[in-house]
Motif scaffolding. Structure first.
Motif, PDB file in Angstrom:
ATOM      1  N   VAL A 160       0.837  -1.200   0.000  1.00 52.91           N
ATOM      2  CA  VAL A 160       0.000   0.000   0.000  1.00 52.91           C
ATOM      3  C   VAL A 160       0.876   1.255   0.000  1.00 52.91           C
ATOM      4  CG1 VAL A 160      -1.651   1.340   1.344  1.00 52.91           C
ATOM      5  CG2 VAL A 160      -1.970  -1.131   1.082  1.00 52.91           C
ATOM      6  N   PHE A 161       1.897   1.270   0.863  1.00 54.75           N
ATOM      7  CA  PHE A 161       2.772   2.446   0.931  1.00 54.75           C
ATOM      8  C   PHE A 161       3.500   2.673  -0.391  1.00 54.75           C
ATOM      9  CE2 PHE A 161       3.328   1.716   5.774  1.00 54.75           C
ATOM     10  CZ  PHE A 161       2.128   2.361   6.013  1.00 54.75           C
ATOM     11  N   ASP A 162       4.009   1.595  -0.980  1.00 51.91           N
ATOM     12  CA  ASP A 162       4.738   1.738  -2.246  1.00 51.91           C
ATOM     13  C   ASP A 162       3.813   2.251  -3.345  1.00 51.91           C
ATOM     14  OD1 ASP A 162       7.011   0.840  -1.006  1.00 51.91           O
ATOM     15  OD2 ASP A 162       6.963  -1.185  -1.870  1.00 51.91           O
ATOM     16  N   ALA A 163       2.569   1.779  -3.349  1.00 46.56           N
ATOM     17  CA  ALA A 163       1.615   2.257  -4.352  1.00 46.56           C
ATOM     18  C   ALA A 163       1.359   3.747  -4.178  1.00 46.56           C
ATOM     19  CB  ALA A 163       0.313   1.471  -4.245  1.00 46.56           C
ATOM     20  N   LEU A 164       1.140   4.184  -2.953  1.00 45.71           N
ATOM     21  CA  LEU A 164       0.860   5.601  -2.704  1.00 45.71           C
ATOM     22  C   LEU A 164       2.045   6.476  -3.079  1.00 45.71           C
ATOM     23  CD1 LEU A 164      -1.030   5.394   0.711  1.00 45.71           C
ATOM     24  CD2 LEU A 164      -2.011   5.782  -1.557  1.00 45.71           C
ATOM     25  N   ILE A 165       3.248   6.037  -2.714  1.00 50.46           N
ATOM     26  CA  ILE A 165       4.445   6.824  -3.027  1.00 50.46           C
ATOM     27  C   ILE A 165       4.646   6.922  -4.538  1.00 50.46           C
ATOM     28  CG2 ILE A 165       6.971   6.788  -2.877  1.00 50.46           C
ATOM     29  CD1 ILE A 165       6.614   5.646  -0.025  1.00 50.46           C
ATOM     30  N   ALA A 166       4.230   5.869  -5.255  1.00 50.42           N
ATOM     31  CA  ALA A 166       4.368   5.868  -6.717  1.00 50.42           C
ATOM     32  C   ALA A 166       3.197   6.567  -7.406  1.00 50.42           C
ATOM     33  CB  ALA A 166       4.490   4.435  -7.219  1.00 50.42           C
ATOM     34  N   GLY A 167       2.257   7.097  -6.624  1.00 50.57           N
ATOM     35  CA  GLY A 167       1.105   7.778  -7.202  1.00 50.57           C
ATOM     36  C   GLY A 167       0.051   6.838  -7.737  1.00 50.57           C
ATOM     37  N   LYS A 168       0.079   5.587  -7.293  1.00 49.02           N
ATOM     38  CA  LYS A 168      -0.896   4.603  -7.747  1.00 49.02           C
ATOM     39  C   LYS A 168      -1.975   4.391  -6.685  1.00 49.02           C
ATOM     40  CE  LYS A 168       2.601   2.165 -10.493  1.00 49.02           C
ATOM     41  NZ  LYS A 168       3.318   0.870 -10.703  1.00 49.02           N
ATOM     42  N   THR A 169      -3.032   3.706  -7.067  1.00 45.09           N
ATOM     43  CA  THR A 169      -4.153   3.472  -6.155  1.00 45.09           C
ATOM     44  C   THR A 169      -4.096   2.054  -5.597  1.00 45.09           C
ATOM     45  OG1 THR A 169      -5.527   4.986  -7.447  1.00 45.09           O
ATOM     46  CG2 THR A 169      -6.652   3.508  -5.914  1.00 45.09           C
ATOM     47  N   PRO A 170      -4.040   1.894  -4.286  1.00 42.40           N
ATOM     48  CA  PRO A 170      -4.057   0.551  -3.690  1.00 42.40           C
ATOM     49  C   PRO A 170      -5.354  -0.185  -4.008  1.00 42.40           C
ATOM     50  CG  PRO A 170      -3.310   2.184  -2.099  1.00 42.40           C
ATOM     51  CD  PRO A 170      -3.844   2.949  -3.269  1.00 42.40           C
ATOM     52  N   ASP A 206      -4.155   2.600  14.467  1.00 41.73           N
ATOM     53  CA  ASP A 206      -3.472   3.860  14.152  1.00 41.73           C
ATOM     54  C   ASP A 206      -1.984   3.776  14.477  1.00 41.73           C
ATOM     55  OD1 ASP A 206      -6.072   4.822  13.583  1.00 41.73           O
ATOM     56  OD2 ASP A 206      -5.491   6.836  14.229  1.00 41.73           O
ATOM     57  N   ASP A 207      -1.663   3.183  15.635  1.00 40.13           N
ATOM     58  CA  ASP A 207      -0.256   3.022  16.021  1.00 40.13           C
ATOM     59  C   ASP A 207       0.490   2.171  15.000  1.00 40.13           C
ATOM     60  OD1 ASP A 207      -0.706   4.414  18.412  1.00 40.13           O
ATOM     61  OD2 ASP A 207      -1.105   2.578  19.541  1.00 40.13           O
ATOM     62  N   MET A 208      -0.153   1.098  14.569  1.00 41.92           N
ATOM     63  CA  MET A 208       0.485   0.198  13.615  1.00 41.92           C
ATOM     64  C   MET A 208       0.806   0.917  12.308  1.00 41.92           C
ATOM     65  SD  MET A 208      -1.791  -3.268  14.152  1.00 41.92           S
ATOM     66  CE  MET A 208      -2.295  -3.791  15.788  1.00 41.92           C
ATOM     67  N   VAL A 209      -0.196   1.618  11.787  1.00 42.48           N
ATOM     68  CA  VAL A 209      -0.002   2.315  10.512  1.00 42.48           C
ATOM     69  C   VAL A 209       0.994   3.459  10.673  1.00 42.48           C
ATOM     70  CG1 VAL A 209      -1.127   3.698   8.733  1.00 42.48           C
ATOM     71  CG2 VAL A 209      -2.281   1.668   9.645  1.00 42.48           C
ATOM     72  N   GLN A 210       0.850   4.250  11.736  1.00 39.58           N
ATOM     73  CA  GLN A 210       1.733   5.391  11.948  1.00 39.58           C
ATOM     74  C   GLN A 210       3.194   4.965  12.045  1.00 39.58           C
ATOM     75  OE1 GLN A 210       0.738   8.814  12.255  1.00 39.58           O
ATOM     76  NE2 GLN A 210       2.953   9.124  12.006  1.00 39.58           N
ATOM     77  N   THR A 222      -7.516   3.995   7.534  1.00 40.32           N
ATOM     78  CA  THR A 222      -6.511   4.439   8.504  1.00 40.32           C
ATOM     79  C   THR A 222      -5.260   4.934   7.802  1.00 40.32           C
ATOM     80  OG1 THR A 222      -7.348   2.819  10.104  1.00 40.32           O
ATOM     81  CG2 THR A 222      -5.191   3.768  10.549  1.00 40.32           C
ATOM     82  N   VAL A 223      -4.838   4.223   6.757  1.00 40.99           N
ATOM     83  CA  VAL A 223      -3.663   4.655   5.982  1.00 40.99           C
ATOM     84  C   VAL A 223      -3.900   6.040   5.391  1.00 40.99           C
ATOM     85  CG1 VAL A 223      -2.338   4.229   3.875  1.00 40.99           C
ATOM     86  CG2 VAL A 223      -2.814   2.345   5.458  1.00 40.99           C
TER      87      VAL A 223
END
Length: 321
Positions: free
Chosen positions: A191-201, A306-310, A262-263
């Motif tokens: 999910v993080f890599d998709a967001l950083i690349a401007g893609k949609t999870p 929230d803690d996990m994602v943060q 949450t992300v």
């Protein structure tokens, strides 16, 4: 005395190492760096680069360090990939366990905490998995973990081995900004890599029989997991009663939609996940009870979603800085 952490340069293993250090217990790390990172091993911790398939190396490591027990985290952990690479999976996880146990027996090391997996259950037909839930692994990975548990059981009978196996589902989060999950197969990094690349999870299926239609799973914080490994090691070393297996579960679980929401909130990146078709074999809900581990291994959910994602997001950002 010290504990040997196999796979101690990986995501979970490195957190286990830090947890032992925080308790004032010396550790030694062995890792072949197939998925680990030398930078994850703290300064001052003896690091042996090599494979658990190298029995001579294991025996030398036991001879060169005052090791009283092993936390066995090393292994090939990709269930989906194991279907395409069964022989590799069995070599790493089953042959590796056999050689490790042989080296332990020859070296007089009698304590082991095994990092097992909830994959041993397969797709259970119950809403809450307990240690007594029937085992029905559905991948070579899950099968290899169950065989590992059998080997420990049989070695207890044959040689008096002291052991326990910890089964868990989805491990997420970070206990330190310099430690992160780098797996190409796990949800948070994807999910993080998709967001950083401007893609949609993506969410695979939103029409399940769950409150919001998406799959519900157990997600546990890696730092909480690491603490229970230490508690298990202490219990073994003290000769206290211990169960052969424990589930490290949340007892309630969270949905994939909850994670996505949450992300978006934690990262500040607003997105509407793409809904893809269901993946074959994905059950609507798999959640485990952690009651037994709570009784014996100081297990509890100390971190919110929230803690996990943060914490996971902060460690991902730190890696890019």
């Amino acid at each position: 005395m010290a504990w040997l952490v196999t796979g101690g340069a990986g995501y979970i293993g490195a957190h286990v190492v830090r947890a032992f250090q925080a308790e004032g217990i010396d550790v030694v790390v062995i890792d072949d760096l197939s998925s680990g990172h030398t930078g994850f091993v703290p300064d001052g911790v003896p690091f042996v680069q090599g494979s658990i398939l190298d029995k001579d190396l294991l025996v030398r490591t036991f001879a060169e360090h005052p090791i009283t027990g092993v936390v066995h985290v090393a292994g090939f952990k990709y269930a989906g990939v194991s279907v395409q690479r069964p022989l590799h999976t069995y070599e790493q996880n089953v042959t590796g366990m056999v050689l490790l146990l042989e080296a332990m027996q020859e070296s007089g090391v009698e304590n082991i905490v095994f990092s097992s997996s909830a994959a041993v259950y397969g797709t259970p037909d119950t809403d809450l998995v307990t240690e007594a839930t029937p085992k029905n692994p559905q991948s070579p990975y899950g099968e290899s973990k169950l065989i590992g548990e059998w080997l420990l059981r049989d070695q207890e009978v044959a040689a008096g081995l002291h052991h326990t196996s910890l089964r868990y589902f989805n491990v997420v989060g970070s206990g330190s900004r310099d430690l992160r999950d780098t797996s190409p197969h796990n949800l948070f990094p994807l999910v993080f890599d998709a967001l950083i690349a401007g893609k949609t999870p993506r969410i695979y299926g939103d029409d399940y029989d769950t409150p919001d239609g998406t799959c519900v799973r157990d997600y546990i914080h890696v730092a909480d997991l690491a603490l229970s490994h230490v508690a298990a090691a202490r219990r073994l070393e003290a000769g206290e009663p211990i169960e052969p297996v424990y589930n490290l579960g949340s007892g309630d679980g969270v949905s994939v939609r909850q994670i996505m929401d949450t992300v978006a909130r934690v990262t500040g990146i607003d997105f509407d996940p793409e809904i893809a078709p269901r993946r074959p074999g994905d059950p609507a809900r798999i959640v485990a009870s952690g009651e037994l581990a709570g009784r014996d291994l100081e297990w509890k959910m100390r971190h919110s979603l929230d803690d996990m994602v943060q914490s996971a997001w902060e460690s991902r950002q730190a890696a890019s800085a």
